[in-house]
Scaffold this motif. Structure first.
Motif, PDB file in Angstrom:
ATOM      1  N   TRP A  30       0.839  -1.350   0.080  1.00  0.00           N
ATOM      2  CA  TRP A  30      -0.072   0.041  -0.017  1.00  0.00           C
ATOM      3  C   TRP A  30       0.990   1.243   0.079  1.00  0.00           C
ATOM      4  O   TRP A  30       0.478   2.201  -0.484  1.00  0.00           O
ATOM      5  CB  TRP A  30      -1.066  -0.144   1.320  1.00  0.00           C
ATOM      6  N   TRP A  31       2.186   1.173   0.710  1.00  0.00           N
ATOM      7  CA  TRP A  31       2.899   2.294   0.457  1.00  0.00           C
ATOM      8  C   TRP A  31       3.206   2.502  -0.858  1.00  0.00           C
ATOM      9  O   TRP A  31       3.390   3.684  -1.401  1.00  0.00           O
ATOM     10  CB  TRP A  31       4.142   2.161   1.316  1.00  0.00           C
ATOM     11  N   LEU A  32       3.681   1.475  -1.749  1.00  0.00           N
ATOM     12  CA  LEU A  32       4.028   1.827  -3.106  1.00  0.00           C
ATOM     13  C   LEU A  32       2.799   2.026  -3.836  1.00  0.00           C
ATOM     14  O   LEU A  32       3.044   2.933  -4.729  1.00  0.00           O
ATOM     15  CB  LEU A  32       4.489   0.140  -3.666  1.00  0.00           C
ATOM     16  N   PHE A  33       1.672   1.783  -3.641  1.00  0.00           N
ATOM     17  CA  PHE A  33       0.222   2.223  -4.318  1.00  0.00           C
ATOM     18  C   PHE A  33       0.124   3.776  -3.925  1.00  0.00           C
ATOM     19  O   PHE A  33      -0.225   4.286  -4.854  1.00  0.00           O
ATOM     20  CB  PHE A  33      -0.755   1.486  -3.669  1.00  0.00           C
ATOM     21  N   GLY A  34       0.625   3.984  -2.928  1.00  0.00           N
ATOM     22  CA  GLY A  34       0.429   5.478  -2.558  1.00  0.00           C
ATOM     23  C   GLY A  34       1.484   6.273  -3.231  1.00  0.00           C
ATOM     24  O   GLY A  34       1.374   7.577  -3.172  1.00  0.00           O
ATOM     25  N   LEU A  35       2.632   5.675  -3.339  1.00  0.00           N
ATOM     26  CA  LEU A  35       3.598   6.517  -3.996  1.00  0.00           C
ATOM     27  C   LEU A  35       3.250   7.073  -5.356  1.00  0.00           C
ATOM     28  O   LEU A  35       3.706   7.873  -6.064  1.00  0.00           O
ATOM     29  CB  LEU A  35       4.908   5.701  -4.075  1.00  0.00           C
ATOM     30  N   ILE A  36       2.586   6.211  -6.210  1.00  0.00           N
ATOM     31  CA  ILE A  36       2.485   6.505  -7.709  1.00  0.00           C
ATOM     32  C   ILE A  36       1.902   7.865  -7.927  1.00  0.00           C
ATOM     33  O   ILE A  36       2.422   8.698  -8.750  1.00  0.00           O
ATOM     34  CB  ILE A  36       1.189   5.379  -8.277  1.00  0.00           C
ATOM     35  N   PRO A  37       0.791   8.539  -7.301  1.00  0.00           N
ATOM     36  CA  PRO A  37       0.473   9.846  -7.677  1.00  0.00           C
ATOM     37  C   PRO A  37       1.421  10.868  -7.070  1.00  0.00           C
ATOM     38  O   PRO A  37       1.674  11.913  -7.589  1.00  0.00           O
ATOM     39  CB  PRO A  37      -0.977   9.934  -6.856  1.00  0.00           C
ATOM     40  N   ALA A  38       2.027  10.679  -6.129  1.00  0.00           N
ATOM     41  CA  ALA A  38       2.866  11.689  -5.389  1.00  0.00           C
ATOM     42  C   ALA A  38       4.286  11.650  -6.279  1.00  0.00           C
ATOM     43  O   ALA A  38       4.698  12.792  -6.419  1.00  0.00           O
ATOM     44  CB  ALA A  38       3.221  11.130  -4.027  1.00  0.00           C
ATOM     45  N   LEU A  39       4.611  10.452  -6.895  1.00  0.00           N
ATOM     46  CA  LEU A  39       5.744  10.716  -8.049  1.00  0.00           C
ATOM     47  C   LEU A  39       5.293  11.316  -9.059  1.00  0.00           C
ATOM     48  O   LEU A  39       6.166  12.200  -9.561  1.00  0.00           O
ATOM     49  CB  LEU A  39       6.153   9.064  -8.193  1.00  0.00           C
ATOM     50  N   ILE A  40       4.016  11.234  -9.687  1.00  0.00           N
ATOM     51  CA  ILE A  40       3.689  11.779 -10.853  1.00  0.00           C
ATOM     52  C   ILE A  40       3.660  13.238 -10.644  1.00  0.00           C
ATOM     53  O   ILE A  40       4.242  14.007 -11.188  1.00  0.00           O
ATOM     54  CB  ILE A  40       2.388  11.220 -11.251  1.00  0.00           C
ATOM     55  N   VAL A  41       2.982  13.706  -9.437  1.00  0.00           N
ATOM     56  CA  VAL A  41       2.987  15.042  -9.437  1.00  0.00           C
ATOM     57  C   VAL A  41       4.449  15.688  -8.922  1.00  0.00           C
ATOM     58  O   VAL A  41       4.768  17.050  -9.554  1.00  0.00           O
ATOM     59  CB  VAL A  41       1.843  15.262  -8.237  1.00  0.00           C
ATOM     60  N   SER A  42       5.309  15.035  -8.402  1.00  0.00           N
ATOM     61  CA  SER A  42       6.548  15.456  -7.822  1.00  0.00           C
ATOM     62  C   SER A  42       7.225  15.834  -9.099  1.00  0.00           C
ATOM     63  O   SER A  42       8.160  16.796  -9.326  1.00  0.00           O
ATOM     64  CB  SER A  42       7.134  14.466  -7.092  1.00  0.00           C
ATOM     65  N   VAL A  43       7.293  14.862 -10.209  1.00  0.00           N
ATOM     66  CA  VAL A  43       8.032  15.129 -11.267  1.00  0.00           C
ATOM     67  C   VAL A  43       7.472  16.454 -12.169  1.00  0.00           C
ATOM     68  O   VAL A  43       8.305  17.103 -12.650  1.00  0.00           O
ATOM     69  CB  VAL A  43       7.831  13.759 -12.391  1.00  0.00           C
ATOM     70  N   LEU A  44       6.270  16.402 -12.146  1.00  0.00           N
ATOM     71  CA  LEU A  44       5.662  17.651 -12.667  1.00  0.00           C
ATOM     72  C   LEU A  44       6.179  19.234 -12.176  1.00  0.00           C
ATOM     73  O   LEU A  44       6.509  20.026 -12.630  1.00  0.00           O
ATOM     74  CB  LEU A  44       4.104  17.664 -12.996  1.00  0.00           C
ATOM     75  N   TYR A  45       6.069  18.737 -10.890  1.00  0.00           N
ATOM     76  CA  TYR A  45       6.545  20.086  -9.932  1.00  0.00           C
ATOM     77  C   TYR A  45       8.083  20.363 -10.312  1.00  0.00           C
ATOM     78  O   TYR A  45       8.545  21.461 -10.458  1.00  0.00           O
ATOM     79  CB  TYR A  45       6.316  19.877  -8.555  1.00  0.00           C
ATOM     80  N   MET A  46       8.846  19.295 -10.239  1.00  0.00           N
ATOM     81  CA  MET A  46      10.359  19.586 -10.548  1.00  0.00           C
ATOM     82  C   MET A  46      10.582  20.181 -11.824  1.00  0.00           C
ATOM     83  O   MET A  46      11.429  20.937 -12.221  1.00  0.00           O
ATOM     84  CB  MET A  46      11.053  18.131 -10.349  1.00  0.00           C
ATOM     85  N   VAL A  47      10.004  19.791 -13.141  1.00  0.00           N
ATOM     86  CA  VAL A  47      10.088  20.309 -14.214  1.00  0.00           C
ATOM     87  C   VAL A  47       9.397  21.641 -14.257  1.00  0.00           C
ATOM     88  O   VAL A  47      10.225  22.437 -14.788  1.00  0.00           O
ATOM     89  CB  VAL A  47       9.094  19.342 -15.322  1.00  0.00           C
ATOM     90  N   GLY A  48       8.399  22.084 -13.466  1.00  0.00           N
ATOM     91  CA  GLY A  48       7.901  23.425 -13.303  1.00  0.00           C
ATOM     92  C   GLY A  48       9.205  24.333 -12.712  1.00  0.00           C
ATOM     93  O   GLY A  48       9.268  25.442 -13.012  1.00  0.00           O
ATOM     94  N   LEU A  49       9.619  23.783 -11.603  1.00  0.00           N
ATOM     95  CA  LEU A  49      10.718  24.513 -10.827  1.00  0.00           C
ATOM     96  C   LEU A  49      11.914  24.902 -11.494  1.00  0.00           C
ATOM     97  O   LEU A  49      12.546  25.906 -11.575  1.00  0.00           O
ATOM     98  CB  LEU A  49      10.972  23.922  -9.482  1.00  0.00           C
ATOM     99  N   TYR A  50      12.362  23.823 -12.510  1.00  0.00           N
ATOM    100  CA  TYR A  50      13.303  23.934 -13.257  1.00  0.00           C
ATOM    101  C   TYR A  50      13.054  24.762 -14.245  1.00  0.00           C
ATOM    102  O   TYR A  50      14.013  25.734 -14.545  1.00  0.00           O
ATOM    103  CB  TYR A  50      13.682  22.599 -13.931  1.00  0.00           C
ATOM    104  N   PHE A  51      12.066  25.068 -14.900  1.00  0.00           N
ATOM    105  CA  PHE A  51      11.800  25.991 -15.963  1.00  0.00           C
ATOM    106  C   PHE A  51      11.676  27.236 -15.403  1.00  0.00           C
ATOM    107  O   PHE A  51      12.225  28.307 -15.768  1.00  0.00           O
ATOM    108  CB  PHE A  51      10.229  25.769 -16.533  1.00  0.00           C
TER     109      PHE A  51
END
Length: 250
Positions: free
Chosen positions: A27-48
């Motif tokens: 369930w921890w891995l299950f809960g990581l999926i949305p957080a990882l997706i949003v984190s990648v989007l945020y990192m791209v946004g912050l890099y930009f």
């Protein structure tokens, strides 16, 4: 002492959530999926934002074009830092809300599984997905409005000598921590039929617990990738908080 004990109880509730996901790694891995997706989007946004902060600052200060080079560059460098800092603060205070919206089906299921370990799961108040997501977005935007009402003044106060390096970070952590708790307890409270105003009122009555829970999570979220790793535990802890402390009777 009572408030301190309640604050420590809030920290303990997050640790209970952490223990729950440690015992249920699937369930921890299950809960990581949305957080990882949003984190990648945020990192791209912050890099930009970071790579273009200077250009944005230059665009925003046409009046400085006639200044001396040293003064012009100093102003635009400072404004660039302010722009990136504002983006960083905004990413921290919005990450949980955005992740919960994106991962609503994931975290709803995770929260239910946590409650199942404590007994019967409250039912009868579930909304279909096409209704729950717009309501979640609306509630999150209202909560974000409250957050910005506090954090924008605190952000600029952060540039005041002494106060900005001592009092402001503490107040910022308390404000952000409280509203993180608001977001993280929403799923379990909605499961009990509690509307936004009722949820806010309940957390205000249990402010010390809410702060202990949320401030620790806020500090963890400041660590690189901390938000991704801690998000499932935070959701689990929010469910445990509602179940055992805020609304123990289903």
């Amino acid at each position: 002492m009572g408030h301190l004990r309640s604050f420590m109880d809030g920290i303990g509730l997050f640790l209970q959530g952490l223990r729950w996901v440690a015992r249920n790694p699937r369930w921890w891995l299950f809960g990581l999926i949305p957080a990882l997706i949003v984190s990648v989007l945020y990192m791209v946004g912050l890099y930009f934002l970071g790579t273009n902060a200077g250009d944005i600052a230059e665009w925003a200060t046409p009046f400085a074009s006639g200044w001396g080079e040293a003064a012009r560059n100093a102003l635009r460098a400072l404004l660039g830092l302010v722009i990136f800092g504002a983006g960083l603060v905004l990413s921290v205070v919005t990450f949980t809300a955005v992740t919960l919206i994106v991962g609503d089906p994931f975290y709803e299921k995770l929260s239910e599984k946590v409650e199942e370990t404590y007994g019967e799961v409250p039912s009868g108040y579930e909304l279909p997905l096409w209704k729950s997501i717009p309501r979640s977005i609306k509630d999150s935007l209202i909560t974000l409005g409250y957050v910005l009402l506090f954090t924008i003044p605190l952000f600029f106060l952060g540039f005041v000598p002494v106060v900005g390096q001592t009092v402001v970070p503490v107040l910022g952590a308390l404000v952000s921590g409280f509203f993180l708790t608001v977001e993280l307890t929403t799923l379990a409270m909605e499961r009990r039929g509690m509307a936004r105003k009722s949820r806010f009122a309940l957390l205000r009555r249990n402010k010390a617990v809410a702060l202990g829970f949320g401030v620790l999570i806020f500090l963890l979220f400041l660590i690189p990738l901390g938000a991704v790793v801690a998000m499932p535990a935070a959701v689990a802890g929010g469910a445990i908080m509602v179940r055992t402390r805020l609304a123990p009777v289903a």
